[in-house]
Design a protein around this motif. Sequence first.
Motif, PDB file in Angstrom:
ATOM      1  N   ILE A  29      28.810  43.770  40.501  1.00 32.79           N
ATOM      2  CA  ILE A  29      29.438  44.557  41.567  1.00 32.79           C
ATOM      3  C   ILE A  29      30.742  45.163  41.059  1.00 32.79           C
ATOM      4  CG2 ILE A  29      30.614  44.391  43.803  1.00 32.79           C
ATOM      5  CD1 ILE A  29      28.435  42.317  44.585  1.00 32.79           C
ATOM      6  N   GLY A  30      31.512  44.373  40.338  1.00 25.57           N
ATOM      7  CA  GLY A  30      32.767  44.885  39.774  1.00 25.57           C
ATOM      8  C   GLY A  30      32.522  46.055  38.851  1.00 25.57           C
ATOM      9  N   GLN A  31      31.513  45.944  37.989  1.00 23.66           N
ATOM     10  CA  GLN A  31      31.182  47.036  37.070  1.00 23.66           C
ATOM     11  C   GLN A  31      30.735  48.275  37.843  1.00 23.66           C
ATOM     12  OE1 GLN A  31      31.628  47.333  33.731  1.00 23.66           O
ATOM     13  NE2 GLN A  31      31.014  49.433  34.068  1.00 23.66           N
ATOM     14  N   LEU A  32      29.931  48.078  38.870  1.00 24.82           N
ATOM     15  CA  LEU A  32      29.485  49.214  39.689  1.00 24.82           C
ATOM     16  C   LEU A  32      30.667  49.870  40.396  1.00 24.82           C
ATOM     17  CD1 LEU A  32      26.198  47.756  41.201  1.00 24.82           C
ATOM     18  CD2 LEU A  32      26.387  49.664  39.587  1.00 24.82           C
ATOM     19  N   GLN A  33      31.609  49.079  40.877  1.00 27.55           N
ATOM     20  CA  GLN A  33      32.793  49.652  41.534  1.00 27.55           C
ATOM     21  C   GLN A  33      33.630  50.456  40.539  1.00 27.55           C
ATOM     22  OE1 GLN A  33      34.320  46.005  43.267  1.00 27.55           O
ATOM     23  NE2 GLN A  33      33.602  46.615  45.298  1.00 27.55           N
ATOM     24  N   ARG A  34      33.766  49.964  39.311  1.00 24.93           N
ATOM     25  CA  ARG A  34      34.501  50.717  38.290  1.00 24.93           C
ATOM     26  C   ARG A  34      33.770  52.019  37.960  1.00 24.93           C
ATOM     27  NH1 ARG A  34      35.262  45.442  36.836  1.00 24.93           N
ATOM     28  NH2 ARG A  34      33.571  45.392  35.319  1.00 24.93           N
ATOM     29  N   SER A  35      32.454  51.970  37.881  1.00 29.91           N
ATOM     30  CA  SER A  35      31.665  53.181  37.623  1.00 29.91           C
ATOM     31  C   SER A  35      31.828  54.180  38.761  1.00 29.91           C
ATOM     32  CB  SER A  35      30.190  52.837  37.441  1.00 29.91           C
ATOM     33  OG  SER A  35      29.994  52.031  36.308  1.00 29.91           O
ATOM     34  N   LEU A  36      31.805  53.687  39.975  1.00 23.92           N
ATOM     35  CA  LEU A  36      31.981  54.553  41.143  1.00 23.92           C
ATOM     36  C   LEU A  36      33.352  55.224  41.119  1.00 23.92           C
ATOM     37  CD1 LEU A  36      30.811  55.579  43.837  1.00 23.92           C
ATOM     38  CD2 LEU A  36      31.774  53.532  44.907  1.00 23.92           C
ATOM     39  N   SER A  37      34.372  54.463  40.792  1.00 22.13           N
ATOM     40  CA  SER A  37      35.724  55.040  40.710  1.00 22.13           C
ATOM     41  C   SER A  37      35.806  56.104  39.626  1.00 22.13           C
ATOM     42  CB  SER A  37      36.753  53.941  40.431  1.00 22.13           C
ATOM     43  OG  SER A  37      36.848  53.081  41.534  1.00 22.13           O
ATOM     44  N   ALA A  38      35.198  55.837  38.481  1.00 16.56           N
ATOM     45  CA  ALA A  38      35.204  56.811  37.385  1.00 16.56           C
ATOM     46  C   ALA A  38      34.491  58.092  37.808  1.00 16.56           C
ATOM     47  CB  ALA A  38      34.554  56.215  36.140  1.00 16.56           C
ATOM     48  N   LEU A  39      33.359  57.964  38.481  1.00 18.39           N
ATOM     49  CA  LEU A  39      32.640  59.149  38.969  1.00 18.39           C
ATOM     50  C   LEU A  39      33.480  59.915  39.983  1.00 18.39           C
ATOM     51  CD1 LEU A  39      29.000  57.823  39.374  1.00 18.39           C
ATOM     52  CD2 LEU A  39      29.786  59.595  37.808  1.00 18.39           C
ATOM     53  N   ASP A  40      34.134  59.199  40.879  1.00 12.78           N
ATOM     54  CA  ASP A  40      34.990  59.864  41.863  1.00 12.78           C
ATOM     55  C   ASP A  40      36.089  60.671  41.178  1.00 12.78           C
ATOM     56  OD1 ASP A  40      33.550  58.909  44.008  1.00 12.78           O
ATOM     57  OD2 ASP A  40      34.917  57.240  44.430  1.00 12.78           O
ATOM     58  N   GLU A  41      36.673  60.123  40.128  1.00  7.31           N
ATOM     59  CA  GLU A  41      37.714  60.840  39.394  1.00  7.31           C
ATOM     60  C   GLU A  41      37.166  62.119  38.755  1.00  7.31           C
ATOM     61  OE1 GLU A  41      39.955  58.489  36.606  1.00  7.31           O
ATOM     62  OE2 GLU A  41      40.082  56.819  38.021  1.00  7.31           O
ATOM     63  N   VAL A  42      36.005  62.020  38.139  1.00  9.68           N
ATOM     64  CA  VAL A  42      35.398  63.197  37.504  1.00  9.68           C
ATOM     65  C   VAL A  42      35.076  64.245  38.562  1.00  9.68           C
ATOM     66  CG1 VAL A  42      33.357  64.013  36.249  1.00  9.68           C
ATOM     67  CG2 VAL A  42      34.508  61.909  35.527  1.00  9.68           C
ATOM     68  N   ILE A  43      34.539  63.820  39.683  1.00  7.47           N
ATOM     69  CA  ILE A  43      34.197  64.755  40.767  1.00  7.47           C
ATOM     70  C   ILE A  43      35.459  65.419  41.298  1.00  7.47           C
ATOM     71  CG2 ILE A  43      33.351  64.883  43.145  1.00  7.47           C
ATOM     72  CD1 ILE A  43      31.280  62.678  42.300  1.00  7.47           C
ATOM     73  N   ASP A  44      36.509  64.618  41.510  1.00  6.04           N
ATOM     74  CA  ASP A  44      37.769  65.185  42.022  1.00  6.04           C
ATOM     75  C   ASP A  44      38.369  66.207  41.061  1.00  6.04           C
ATOM     76  OD1 ASP A  44      37.577  63.710  44.337  1.00  6.04           O
ATOM     77  OD2 ASP A  44      38.975  62.141  43.672  1.00  6.04           O
TER      78      ASP A  44
END
Length: 127
Positions: free
Chosen positions: A96-111
């Motif tokens: 779950i922690g790894q998935l949350q970090r991946s989600l945050s990284a994707l959000d940054e790229v999208i932003d």
Amino acid sequence: MRIGELSRRSGVSPRSLRYYEEQGLLASTRTAGGHREYGPLALERVDRIQCLFAAGLSSATIYALLPCIYAQERGDPAPDLLDNLCEERTRIAASIGQLQRSLSALDEVIDRARPSPAIAQGAASAE
């Protein structure tokens, strides 16, 4: 009950039920005609297996845990159960922690890829 009825009652496909058998998670007997017959507790066992899969456990882990779970329910000592469940919880929490970090990284790229509202407004007014 036969595989079709167990499938219908559990909502699990016959293919999955056969897979559970191949993995040693579920047992059946065979009729003289070769049809699978499941005992009266098969539905509960399939529900338990589904719950463990939904929790992210592998079939090998479920295979190791099921005897401990049923032993504990019968009141027999199951010393490995808590240790195994804690290990699985730790593994799932790490995932779950790894998935949350991946989600945050994707959000940054999208932003970063989205134009800011001011730039979008300027481009619209230039047209």
